[in-house]
Scaffold this motif. Structure first.
Motif, PDB file in Angstrom:
ATOM      1  N   ARG A 137     124.262 -19.481  58.193  1.00  7.11           N
ATOM      2  CA  ARG A 137     125.401 -19.661  57.257  1.00  7.11           C
ATOM      3  C   ARG A 137     125.008 -20.540  56.033  1.00  7.11           C
ATOM      4  NH1 ARG A 137     128.042 -19.023  61.973  1.00  7.11           N
ATOM      5  NH2 ARG A 137     128.528 -21.117  62.208  1.00  7.11           N
ATOM      6  N   LEU A 138     124.522 -21.647  56.214  1.00  9.90           N
ATOM      7  CA  LEU A 138     124.295 -22.607  55.329  1.00  9.90           C
ATOM      8  C   LEU A 138     123.213 -22.083  54.583  1.00  9.90           C
ATOM      9  CD1 LEU A 138     124.825 -26.035  54.232  1.00  9.90           C
ATOM     10  CD2 LEU A 138     122.263 -25.969  55.359  1.00  9.90           C
ATOM     11  N   LEU A 139     122.008 -21.645  55.149  1.00 13.16           N
ATOM     12  CA  LEU A 139     120.578 -21.141  54.360  1.00 13.16           C
ATOM     13  C   LEU A 139     120.991 -19.925  53.469  1.00 13.16           C
ATOM     14  CD1 LEU A 139     118.144 -21.739  57.251  1.00 13.16           C
ATOM     15  CD2 LEU A 139     118.481 -23.090  55.397  1.00 13.16           C
ATOM     16  N   SER A 140     122.125 -19.098  54.079  1.00  9.22           N
ATOM     17  CA  SER A 140     122.283 -17.950  53.206  1.00  9.22           C
ATOM     18  C   SER A 140     123.105 -18.306  52.081  1.00  9.22           C
ATOM     19  CB  SER A 140     123.117 -17.118  54.130  1.00  9.22           C
ATOM     20  OG  SER A 140     124.302 -17.379  54.409  1.00  9.22           O
ATOM     21  N   GLU A 141     123.559 -19.414  51.729  1.00  8.63           N
ATOM     22  CA  GLU A 141     124.157 -19.829  50.536  1.00  8.63           C
ATOM     23  C   GLU A 141     123.399 -20.681  49.404  1.00  8.63           C
ATOM     24  OE1 GLU A 141     127.838 -21.651  51.830  1.00  8.63           O
ATOM     25  OE2 GLU A 141     128.527 -20.223  52.891  1.00  8.63           O
ATOM     26  N   THR A 142     122.189 -20.720  49.476  1.00  6.91           N
ATOM     27  CA  THR A 142     121.453 -21.707  48.711  1.00  6.91           C
ATOM     28  C   THR A 142     120.286 -21.119  48.202  1.00  6.91           C
ATOM     29  OG1 THR A 142     120.609 -23.946  48.653  1.00  6.91           O
ATOM     30  CG2 THR A 142     120.340 -22.844  50.804  1.00  6.91           C
ATOM     31  N   ARG A 143     119.805 -21.698  47.066  1.00  6.56           N
ATOM     32  CA  ARG A 143     118.472 -21.313  46.367  1.00  6.56           C
ATOM     33  C   ARG A 143     117.313 -22.459  46.616  1.00  6.56           C
ATOM     34  NH1 ARG A 143     118.646 -17.107  42.725  1.00  6.56           N
ATOM     35  NH2 ARG A 143     116.857 -18.215  41.653  1.00  6.56           N
ATOM     36  N   ALA A 144     118.002 -23.548  47.495  1.00  3.29           N
ATOM     37  CA  ALA A 144     116.803 -24.575  47.756  1.00  3.29           C
ATOM     38  C   ALA A 144     115.701 -24.169  48.565  1.00  3.29           C
ATOM     39  CB  ALA A 144     117.689 -25.809  48.637  1.00  3.29           C
ATOM     40  N   THR A 145     114.764 -24.916  48.495  1.00  5.15           N
ATOM     41  CA  THR A 145     113.466 -24.235  49.231  1.00  5.15           C
ATOM     42  C   THR A 145     113.787 -24.790  50.682  1.00  5.15           C
ATOM     43  OG1 THR A 145     111.925 -25.010  47.116  1.00  5.15           O
ATOM     44  CG2 THR A 145     111.020 -24.911  49.561  1.00  5.15           C
ATOM     45  N   ALA A 150     107.978 -27.267  63.346  1.00  4.58           N
ATOM     46  CA  ALA A 150     108.086 -26.901  64.593  1.00  4.58           C
ATOM     47  C   ALA A 150     106.799 -27.321  65.525  1.00  4.58           C
ATOM     48  CB  ALA A 150     108.256 -25.336  64.754  1.00  4.58           C
ATOM     49  N   TYR A 151     106.538 -27.366  66.770  1.00  8.07           N
ATOM     50  CA  TYR A 151     105.461 -27.490  67.543  1.00  8.07           C
ATOM     51  C   TYR A 151     104.795 -26.193  67.141  1.00  8.07           C
ATOM     52  CZ  TYR A 151     107.909 -31.526  69.612  1.00  8.07           C
ATOM     53  OH  TYR A 151     108.278 -32.656  69.838  1.00  8.07           O
ATOM     54  N   ASP A 152     103.342 -25.962  67.467  1.00  9.50           N
ATOM     55  CA  ASP A 152     102.616 -24.937  67.396  1.00  9.50           C
ATOM     56  C   ASP A 152     103.210 -23.801  68.407  1.00  9.50           C
ATOM     57  OD1 ASP A 152     100.568 -25.253  65.405  1.00  9.50           O
ATOM     58  OD2 ASP A 152      99.463 -26.425  66.660  1.00  9.50           O
ATOM     59  N   PHE A 153     103.503 -24.333  69.813  1.00  5.54           N
ATOM     60  CA  PHE A 153     103.959 -23.221  70.597  1.00  5.54           C
ATOM     61  C   PHE A 153     105.355 -22.561  70.172  1.00  5.54           C
ATOM     62  CE2 PHE A 153     105.427 -27.281  72.225  1.00  5.54           C
ATOM     63  CZ  PHE A 153     106.799 -27.083  72.774  1.00  5.54           C
ATOM     64  N   GLN A 154     106.053 -23.012  69.150  1.00  7.04           N
ATOM     65  CA  GLN A 154     107.324 -22.548  68.800  1.00  7.04           C
ATOM     66  C   GLN A 154     107.055 -21.501  67.893  1.00  7.04           C
ATOM     67  OE1 GLN A 154     109.126 -26.738  67.893  1.00  7.04           O
ATOM     68  NE2 GLN A 154     110.809 -25.499  68.145  1.00  7.04           N
ATOM     69  N   ILE A 155     106.041 -21.010  67.387  1.00  4.64           N
ATOM     70  CA  ILE A 155     105.593 -19.748  66.498  1.00  4.64           C
ATOM     71  C   ILE A 155     105.404 -18.814  67.734  1.00  4.64           C
ATOM     72  CG2 ILE A 155     103.901 -18.785  65.008  1.00  4.64           C
ATOM     73  CD1 ILE A 155     105.650 -21.394  63.968  1.00  4.64           C
ATOM     74  N   VAL A 156     106.218 -17.602  67.300  1.00  7.45           N
ATOM     75  CA  VAL A 156     106.175 -16.306  68.557  1.00  7.45           C
ATOM     76  C   VAL A 156     105.952 -15.288  67.357  1.00  7.45           C
ATOM     77  CG1 VAL A 156     107.894 -17.645  70.161  1.00  7.45           C
ATOM     78  CG2 VAL A 156     108.532 -15.957  68.162  1.00  7.45           C
ATOM     79  N   GLU A 157     105.391 -14.357  68.096  1.00  4.65           N
ATOM     80  CA  GLU A 157     105.019 -12.893  67.532  1.00  4.65           C
ATOM     81  C   GLU A 157     106.109 -12.374  66.626  1.00  4.65           C
ATOM     82  OE1 GLU A 157     102.278 -10.371  66.024  1.00  4.65           O
ATOM     83  OE2 GLU A 157     101.950 -11.893  67.429  1.00  4.65           O
ATOM     84  N   GLU A 158     107.322 -12.531  67.220  1.00  4.35           N
ATOM     85  CA  GLU A 158     108.538 -11.784  66.334  1.00  4.35           C
ATOM     86  C   GLU A 158     109.894 -12.451  66.699  1.00  4.35           C
ATOM     87  OE1 GLU A 158     110.188  -7.479  64.691  1.00  4.35           O
ATOM     88  OE2 GLU A 158     108.575  -7.450  66.524  1.00  4.35           O
ATOM     89  N   ILE A 159     110.685 -12.743  66.063  1.00  2.00           N
ATOM     90  CA  ILE A 159     111.977 -13.093  66.234  1.00  2.00           C
ATOM     91  C   ILE A 159     112.787 -11.724  65.938  1.00  2.00           C
ATOM     92  CG2 ILE A 159     114.065 -14.737  65.414  1.00  2.00           C
ATOM     93  CD1 ILE A 159     111.905 -16.343  66.773  1.00  2.00           C
ATOM     94  N   PRO A 160     113.682 -11.645  66.892  1.00  2.00           N
ATOM     95  CA  PRO A 160     114.601 -10.419  66.530  1.00  2.00           C
ATOM     96  C   PRO A 160     115.515 -10.567  65.481  1.00  2.00           C
ATOM     97  CG  PRO A 160     114.520 -10.704  69.032  1.00  2.00           C
ATOM     98  CD  PRO A 160     113.711 -11.958  68.224  1.00  2.00           C
ATOM     99  N   SER A 161     115.528 -10.344  64.428  1.00  2.00           N
ATOM    100  CA  SER A 161     116.618 -10.790  63.274  1.00  2.00           C
ATOM    101  C   SER A 161     117.659  -9.587  63.233  1.00  2.00           C
ATOM    102  CB  SER A 161     116.053 -11.021  61.983  1.00  2.00           C
ATOM    103  OG  SER A 161     115.462  -9.632  61.560  1.00  2.00           O
ATOM    104  N   GLU A 162     118.928 -10.314  62.758  1.00  2.00           N
ATOM    105  CA  GLU A 162     119.880  -9.402  62.625  1.00  2.00           C
ATOM    106  C   GLU A 162     120.203  -9.798  61.024  1.00  2.00           C
ATOM    107  OE1 GLU A 162     122.865 -10.415  65.708  1.00  2.00           O
ATOM    108  OE2 GLU A 162     121.097 -10.885  66.694  1.00  2.00           O
ATOM    109  N   PRO A 163     121.082  -8.872  60.537  1.00  2.00           N
ATOM    110  CA  PRO A 163     121.518  -8.972  58.828  1.00  2.00           C
ATOM    111  C   PRO A 163     121.846 -10.567  58.593  1.00  2.00           C
ATOM    112  CG  PRO A 163     122.527  -7.187  59.742  1.00  2.00           C
ATOM    113  CD  PRO A 163     121.527  -7.828  61.193  1.00  2.00           C
ATOM    114  N   HIS A 164     122.594 -11.163  59.473  1.00  2.00           N
ATOM    115  CA  HIS A 164     123.303 -12.554  59.321  1.00  2.00           C
ATOM    116  C   HIS A 164     122.282 -13.693  59.311  1.00  2.00           C
ATOM    117  CE1 HIS A 164     123.738 -12.372  63.446  1.00  2.00           C
ATOM    118  NE2 HIS A 164     123.608 -13.672  63.507  1.00  2.00           N
TER     119      HIS A 164
END
Length: 183
Positions: A137-145, A150-164
């Motif tokens: 909710r917060l990130l969708s309302e801002t133009r901030a960078t 994360a730790y290296d192991f927190q990078i996964v091939e694909e995060i299932p994403s939804e419109p929100h």
């Protein structure tokens, strides 16, 4: 892999980390962040106050708090409020996270950079949070960078994403930096 499967896998991997590994990873990640152009030009930065299973922000905040204006989120219902960081005005809030106290809520448009935690990220900047949607909710309302850490192991091939779901612009790990591809 489904979101809950990713959460379980990452949580298990985090439990294997030693205190030294956690500290070294945080040092590497935040050193990369503090040398980034986006950080150097930003004066008003929203950070998270880390939980034990997240990359620690405490040393980073201590190192930069006299030169940058840091802000922390505070849970207010289903949204996050932004308040200035002041070590003397923190108390345990929702979800046992130290949150700033007071009435001096800062407007989101004053923030130039947001550093966010997540359970996992993919190389496209998609993030998987803990499931309540506060940061989406917060990130969708801002133009901030928007910067994910994360730790290296927190990078996964694909995060299932939804419109929100709201992606980040960059993800920094101990050994890599991923920039979200332009759409």
């Amino acid at each position: 892999m489904q979101k809950e499967d990713i959460r379980r896998k990452i949580k298990a991997q985090k439990t294997l980390l030693t205190a030294r590994e956690k500290a070294e990873a945080a040092e590497r990640v935040f050193t990369v962040l503090e040398h980034s152009a986006a950080f150097l030009v930003s004066d008003n930065i929203l950070l998270y106050h880390s939980l034990d299973d997240e990359l620690s922000t405490r040393e980073f905040i201590d190192r930069w708090s006299s030169r940058k204006h840091f802000y922390l989120p505070r849970v207010n219902g289903v949204n996050l409020e932004i308040l200035p960081y002041d070590r003397t005005r923190l108390s345990l809030g929702a979800f046992h996270i130290e949150e700033p106290q007071g009435d001096d809520v800062t407007p989101l448009d004053a923030i130039e950079m947001i550093v966010v935690p997540a359970v996992a990220y993919d190389r496209k900047g998609n993030r998987l949070g803990r499931g309540r949607g506060f940061y989406d909710r917060l990130l969708s309302e801002t133009r901030a960078t928007k910067v994910g850490v994360a730790y290296d192991f927190q990078i996964v091939e694909e995060i299932p994403s939804e419109p929100h779901d709201a992606p980040v612009d960059f993800v920094i790990t101990e050994t890599r930096v991923f920039k979200r591809p332009r759409r």
